[in-house]
Enzyme design. Structure first.
Site, PDB file in Angstrom:
ATOM      1  N   LYS A  83      41.400  32.908  31.638  1.00  0.00           N
ATOM      2  CA  LYS A  83      40.177  33.580  31.251  1.00  0.00           C
ATOM      3  C   LYS A  83      39.122  32.442  30.540  1.00  0.00           C
ATOM      4  O   LYS A  83      38.065  33.047  30.695  1.00  0.00           O
ATOM      5  CB  LYS A  83      40.423  34.628  30.390  1.00  0.00           C
ATOM      6  CG  LYS A  83      41.385  35.697  31.259  1.00  0.00           C
ATOM      7  CD  LYS A  83      41.870  36.804  30.360  1.00  0.00           C
ATOM      8  CE  LYS A  83      42.334  37.916  31.225  1.00  0.00           C
ATOM      9  NZ  LYS A  83      43.265  37.694  31.533  1.00  0.00           N
TER      10      LYS A  83
HETATM   11  C1  LIG Z   1      44.485  38.369  32.479  1.00  0.00           C
HETATM   12  C2  LIG Z   1      45.322  37.643  33.132  1.00  0.00           C
HETATM   13  C3  LIG Z   1      46.073  37.958  34.565  1.00  0.00           C
HETATM   14  C4  LIG Z   1      45.319  39.137  35.208  1.00  0.00           C
HETATM   15  O1  LIG Z   1      44.191  38.756  36.021  1.00  0.00           O
HETATM   16  P1  LIG Z   1      43.199  40.041  36.283  1.00  0.00           P
HETATM   17  O2  LIG Z   1      42.005  39.254  36.579  1.00  0.00           O
HETATM   18  O3  LIG Z   1      42.916  40.912  35.218  1.00  0.00           O
HETATM   19  O4  LIG Z   1      43.635  40.416  37.726  1.00  0.00           O
HETATM   20  C5  LIG Z   1      46.930  37.125  35.003  1.00  0.00           C
HETATM   21  N1  LIG Z   1      47.710  36.033  34.185  1.00  0.00           N
HETATM   22  C6  LIG Z   1      47.160  36.039  33.102  1.00  0.00           C
HETATM   23  C7  LIG Z   1      47.794  34.925  32.163  1.00  0.00           C
HETATM   24  C8  LIG Z   1      46.004  36.460  32.426  1.00  0.00           C
HETATM   25  O5  LIG Z   1      45.511  36.429  31.202  1.00  0.00           O
END
Ligand SMILES: *Cc1c(COP(=O)(O)O)cnc(C)c1O
Length: 442
Positions: free
Chosen positions: A91
């Site tokens: 993120k």
């Molecule tokens: C947010 C997240 C996901 C999922 O990603 P999306 O964009 O919501 O599909 C997968 N793995 C981790 C570690 C995350 O923080």
């Protein structure tokens, strides 16, 4: 910056540019930053080139790895490491840029913003790191008191910049989320304090994530691969939707392999056309414990031939009947673009263990879900790039359960429990939280 569109739907660019084979060729050798500049420029015509370059450089200076998102080859698959940002999850790739874009635009408009959000873990810390110390922005992040992992709580509360307000709510994540909704639905309050959101429906976040699909595709193509698929551990459908945008732009992606944990509505949709809501269950990959994937609406717009009326009807049907129906033609198109598998907890832990035995490489549980789906669904003759969405130390308990090894904390987290921290504990009462925001809003 507006989050939702005024009719309650999500925003999309008017056009997704189609790239020629010559452009793709010309981009092959670009660094991550240069590639980000080329791609984002195609969608952002209101930021002068030099400013955009500077914002991109600043955003990725905070990454520990010179390549930003390096690609490794392990045990027959490629691993695209997306966790070299300040909070060790993918993120950061989007939220570091979003924080800088917000600051730039607020400066230009002489405005301020108060970001309010709820988190069960990853998003909150990445959002806080995205805007810490920024002028014109205060951020208020609620988390359920005592219910996030200790590392996740520390990653948030040890950010003591004066514009960061951590609120530990004496309640559940749902309580936090309901309070956020109540505050955003109070339009006079929302306007008075210029409330802003940084959740995964923000288009700029998706756009920032498009970049690493190109970057990884070029690395794997350089290594001689013909067909290239991507395996994506999926929750809110944001990350994989970025891959879909890259494919629409002309990046020759063979298949997008959508990996889910037990919360498998999207797998049921892709494999059986069954998009009906279930209840959320807790797993060892908590950032994917989601049923209603907000970015899915964006994909449906393209699946429905860019017909917004059909999208609106589909969601109206979802709230009345609890499901969306698809035609055979639509499902044929879905199958041409996606493959999917749900990987349960036992398989996730077994994958972490097997991968460690084969290669010595430690997968975090989210990444393991994607690796398992990628290994099983690879098309003949295609290479698979598995998106590594978090550092294993972030979910050390699951990794230890699978392998008996405690993943060593990276330097960024060492000694984090010794750092000064700042956090306000409040009851799960919207009036109390509203008052706190009122007192501390910028
Ligand atoms: C947010 C997240 C996901 C999922 O990603 P999306 O964009 O919501 O599909 C997968 N793995 C981790 C570690 C995350 O923080």
């Amino acid at each position: 910056m507006m989050g939702l569109a005024t009719d309650g739907g999500l925003l999309l660019p008017e056009r997704v540019p189609a790239l020629s084979a010559e452009t793709l060729d010309a981009w092959r050798g670009l660094s991550y930053r240069d590639l980000a500049f080329r791609i984002i420029s195609l969608f952002a015509d209101d930021i002068p080139a030099d400013d955009l370059k500077r914002l991109i450089d600043r955003s990725y200076d905070s990454f520990e790895h010179g390549e930003i998102t390096p690609v490794l080859r392990e045990d027959g698959v490629y691993i695209l490491e997306l966790f070299h940002g300040p909070t060790l999850a993918f993120k950061d790739v989007a939220l570091q840029l979003l924080g800088n874009l917000f600051e730039y635009l607020l400066e230009e408009r002489d405005e301020k913003m108060n970001i309010v959000g709820a988190t069960s873990g990853d998003t909150g810390s990445a959002a806080i790191y995205g805007v810490r110390g920024k002028d014109r922005i205060n951020i208020f992040i609620m988390h359920p008191h005592g219910k996030t992992s200790p590392i996740q709580a520390l990653q948030m509360t040890t950010v003591t910049d004066p514009n960061v307000f951590n609120i530990a709510v004496e309640g559940t994540f749902d309580d936090c989320q309901n309070i956020v909704k109540t505050l955003f639905n109070d339009l006079p309050f929302k306007e008075r304090h210029a409330l802003g959101a940084v959740n995964s429906i923000n288009w700029a976040r998706v756009l920032a994530q498009v970049v690493y699909y190109f970057y990884a595709w070029f690395r794997v193509a350089d290594a001689g691969a013909g067909k290239i698929s991507f395996a994506v551990p999926t929750g809110n459908f944001g990350d994989i939707f970025a891959g879909y945008v890259a494919k629409r732009m002309g990046l020759p992606i063979e298949k997008l392999i959508l990996a889910t944990n037990e919360n498998n509505i999207l797998t049921r949709f892709i494999n059986d056309g069954d998009y009906s809501l279930g209840t959320v269950v807790s797993t060892v990959s908590p950032s994917m414990d989601i049923q209603l994937a907000s970015n899915f609406e964006r994909y449906l717009y393209y699946l429905f031939d860019e017909n917004p009326v059909r999208v609106r009807d589909a969601f109206a049907g979802l709230s009345t009947k609890g499901k969306i129906d698809f035609t055979d033609t639509e499902m044929a198109r879905v199958h041409a673009e996606f493959a999917s598998r749900s990987v349960d907890q036992e398989e996730t832990l077994a994958t972490i263990a097997a991968f460690r035995t084969e290669t010595g490489y430690l997968l975090d549980p989210h990444t393991a879900v994607g690796v398992r789906a990628g290994q099983e669904l690879a098309s003949p003759g295609a290479e698979v790039v598995c998106l590594a969405t978090a550092h294993p130390a972030k979910f050390g308990d699951a990794v230890e359960k699978a392998t008996g090894i405690t993943p060593p904390l990276p330097p960024a987290l060492q000694g984090i429990d010794q750092l000064p921290s700042r956090c306000t504990v409040l009851p799960a009462d919207q009036a109390a939280i509203r008052q706190f925001i009122e007192e501390h809003a910028r």
